[in-house]
Design a protein around this motif. Structure first.
Motif, mmCIF file in Angstrom:
data_model
loop_
_atom_site.group_PDB
_atom_site.id
_atom_site.type_symbol
_atom_site.label_atom_id
_atom_site.label_comp_id
_atom_site.label_asym_id
_atom_site.label_seq_id
_atom_site.Cartn_x
_atom_site.Cartn_y
_atom_site.Cartn_z
ATOM 1 N N LYS A 270 30.366 48.865 47.970
ATOM 2 C CA LYS A 270 29.164 48.191 47.500
ATOM 3 C C LYS A 270 28.216 49.219 46.881
ATOM 4 O O LYS A 270 27.837 50.180 47.525
ATOM 5 C CB LYS A 270 28.457 47.484 48.664
ATOM 6 N N GLU A 271 27.839 48.998 45.622
ATOM 7 C CA GLU A 271 26.895 49.882 44.945
ATOM 8 C C GLU A 271 27.263 51.347 45.170
ATOM 9 O O GLU A 271 26.537 52.121 45.787
ATOM 10 C CB GLU A 271 25.469 49.617 45.440
ATOM 11 N N LEU B 141 23.813 49.917 57.734
ATOM 12 C CA LEU B 141 24.694 49.978 56.572
ATOM 13 C C LEU B 141 26.149 49.808 56.981
ATOM 14 O O LEU B 141 26.589 50.333 58.006
ATOM 15 C CB LEU B 141 24.519 51.317 55.855
ATOM 16 N N SER C 175 31.381 50.156 53.672
ATOM 17 C CA SER C 175 31.556 50.032 52.224
ATOM 18 C C SER C 175 30.320 50.470 51.448
ATOM 19 O O SER C 175 30.391 50.715 50.251
ATOM 20 C CB SER C 175 31.896 48.583 51.859
ATOM 21 N N GLU C 176 29.191 50.581 52.136
ATOM 22 C CA GLU C 176 27.959 51.019 51.486
ATOM 23 C C GLU C 176 27.771 52.534 51.566
ATOM 24 O O GLU C 176 26.834 53.069 50.971
ATOM 25 C CB GLU C 176 26.757 50.316 52.121
#
Length: 225
Positions: free
Chosen positions: A41-42, A102, A105-106
């Motif tokens: 993610k991002e 968090l 994946s972040e």
């Protein structure tokens, strides 16, 4: 210090790499490159966060002392300093992950970190993910088949376990040039094990050359170009 930072054509909005470098004193230089996982993610957030944590650590080091009151940069060996920095990085990343709730994946990003001692001509290197380490004109490629063992997977464990079981660490000497790169540059390297500084700079400075993946290449040199 030469910094090459190029967004790949496969990424529409952001360069998902990040980098950091700082002279800790007249002799010691810290370099790092990070590559956020595209499937996370991002991805740019994770790599950028890593650089911000290193910035915070680096700003504090010149003011720190050992148990005897001697400045850390004077009393610690290059290896001890590297362990101090990476331990601080691990602890602070864990705190941020817990504080902001968090997900893995972040926080999925590689990190390659190098400490350079200009006076003694030595480097200390930590590798946790795909990328290149450059010592003089020799390039060492670390390949995890784009499935690196990200540090975020091990924040619930101890720093020692991550360090000894999920990273590669070594020390080496150099003559004039050292560097770090994310793995995006590999698509343009015909001979990845050896390259001239001028050749790599010519490649990265050519505005007509495009890379599919993001590229970040840091080159530190004691010699004039």
């Amino acid at each position: 210090m030469k910094v090459y930072y190029k967004k790949g054509t496969s990424h529409a909005n952001h360069n998902e790499d990040a980098y950091f470098y700082k002279h800790l004193n007249e002799d010691i230089v810290l370099l790092a490159v990070m590559d956020g996982c595209s499937s996370g993610k991002e991805a740019y957030f994770a790599s950028t966060l890593f650089s911000k944590i290193l910035k915070k650590i680096s700003l504090g080091i010149p003011n720190q002392t050992d148990l005897l009151g001697v400045d850390l940069l004077d009393s610690y060996s290059l290896s001890s300093l590297g362990l101090h920095i990476t331990h601080s990085f691990f602890i602070q990343l864990k705190r941020i992950q817990q504080s902001l709730l968090l997900e893995y994946s972040e926080l999925a990003s590689t990190i390659l970190l190098m400490l350079v001692d200009k006076k003694q001509k030595k480097v200390w290197v930590l590798v946790a993910g795909d990328g290149y380490v450059m010592i003089d004109h020799q390039l060492q490629y670390y390949d995890y088949n784009n499935r690196p063992d990200y540090i975020c997977y091990h924040l619930s464990n101890s720093y020692k376990e991550w360090l000894h079981e999920h990273t590669e660490i070594y020390e080496a000497t150099y003559q004039n040039i050292v560097g770090l790169s994310t793995d995006g540059v590999k698509e343009k390297l015909s001979f990845p094990n050896k390259i001239n500084r001028r050749d790599i700079e010519t490649l990265l400075e050519d505005k007509e050359v495009q890379f599919k993946d993001d590229v970040t290449f840091l080159i530190f040199s004691d010699e004039p170009r």
